[in-house]
Design an enzyme around this catalytic site. Structure first.
Site, short mmCIF file in Angstrom:
data_model
loop_
_atom_site.label_atom_id
_atom_site.label_comp_id
_atom_site.label_asym_id
_atom_site.label_seq_id
_atom_site.Cartn_x
_atom_site.Cartn_y
_atom_site.Cartn_z
N CYS A 102 -0.55 11.77 12.49
CA CYS A 102 -1.12 11.44 13.79
C CYS A 102 -2.14 10.31 13.67
O CYS A 102 -2.77 10.14 12.62
CB CYS A 102 -1.82 12.66 14.40
SG CYS A 102 -0.71 14.01 14.85
N ASN A 144 -0.42 6.36 14.64
CA ASN A 144 0.53 7.34 14.16
C ASN A 144 1.58 6.67 13.28
O ASN A 144 1.94 5.51 13.48
CB ASN A 144 1.18 8.14 15.30
CG ASN A 144 1.94 7.31 16.31
OD1 ASN A 144 1.47 6.27 16.75
ND2 ASN A 144 3.10 7.79 16.71
N CYS A 190 -5.16 17.80 15.52
CA CYS A 190 -6.16 16.73 15.52
C CYS A 190 -7.46 17.21 16.13
O CYS A 190 -8.55 16.80 15.69
CB CYS A 190 -5.61 15.50 16.24
SG CYS A 190 -4.31 14.70 15.28
N GLU A 201 5.24 7.70 11.73
CA GLU A 201 6.33 8.66 11.65
C GLU A 201 7.12 8.49 10.36
O GLU A 201 7.02 7.46 9.68
CB GLU A 201 7.27 8.49 12.85
CG GLU A 201 6.62 8.87 14.15
CD GLU A 201 7.51 8.70 15.35
OE1 GLU A 201 7.10 9.16 16.43
OE2 GLU A 201 8.61 8.13 15.24
N CYS A 216 -3.61 16.22 19.79
CA CYS A 216 -2.87 17.47 19.64
C CYS A 216 -3.81 18.54 19.06
O CYS A 216 -4.95 18.25 18.68
CB CYS A 216 -1.66 17.26 18.74
SG CYS A 216 -2.07 17.05 16.99
N GLU A 218 -5.07 10.14 15.00
CA GLU A 218 -6.41 10.67 14.79
C GLU A 218 -6.65 10.99 13.32
O GLU A 218 -7.71 10.69 12.77
CB GLU A 218 -6.64 11.93 15.63
CG GLU A 218 -6.56 11.69 17.12
CD GLU A 218 -5.16 11.84 17.70
OE1 GLU A 218 -5.05 12.08 18.91
OE2 GLU A 218 -4.16 11.71 16.96
#
Length: 149
Positions: A56, A45, A101, A47, A98, A58
């Site tokens: 993310c 990930n 993803c 940010e 999530c 994934e």
């Protein structure tokens, strides 16, 4: 998949999590994506101060997979992560993809014609949950419902 391969994917996801850029949440997630031939790519990930521009793990790994061997060749996705404390990722909670993803993994499953196995693990890798993408995203929306062009 044998235990050795599963453990390798989890270890690669954990290594990727250590490379995450997560200064705001301090929650590091890594992902390892495996193709039919056993080749693997990873992602973490990333940010951003503008929170919605974050990425993310994934999505990062799926992008690398598309470039390395194509989404249609994916067989397994492993995800691991947890809170970063003093440079170490900790926690026994299993980290699952999530919703967004899950949708992206389902897209790869649609392209591959197989129900991709998703291996979700804790930061230590000791707690593991293995499910298919159709189990994680039942009644998902996919390319199969769109009109052909």
């Amino acid at each position: 998949m044998d235990d050795k391969t599963r453990d390798r994917l989890i270890a690669l996801a954990r290594e990727a999590a250590a490379k995450a850029h997560a200064p705001y949440s301090r929650f590091h997630v890594g992902c390892a994506v495996m193709a039919e031939d056993g080749s693997v790519v990873t992602g973490a990930n990333m940010e951003n101060a503008c929170y919605r521009l974050g990425l993310c793990a994934e999505q990062s790994a799926l992008t690398a997979a598309q470039h390395a061997f194509g989404l249609g060749r994916i067989t397994h996705v492993a995800v691991a992560g947890g809170p970063n404390s003093n440079g170490t990722i900790a926690g026994e909670d299993i980290i699952t993809p999530c919703g967004g993803c899950r949708q992206a993994i389902a897209e790869a499953a649609s392209l591959s014609g197989r129900d991709i196995v998703v291996i979700s693990a804790s930061a230590t890798g000791e707690e593991v949950l293995e499910m298919t993408i159709s189990q994680l995203l039942p009644a998902g929306f996919g390319a199969d419902v769109l009109p052909e062009t």
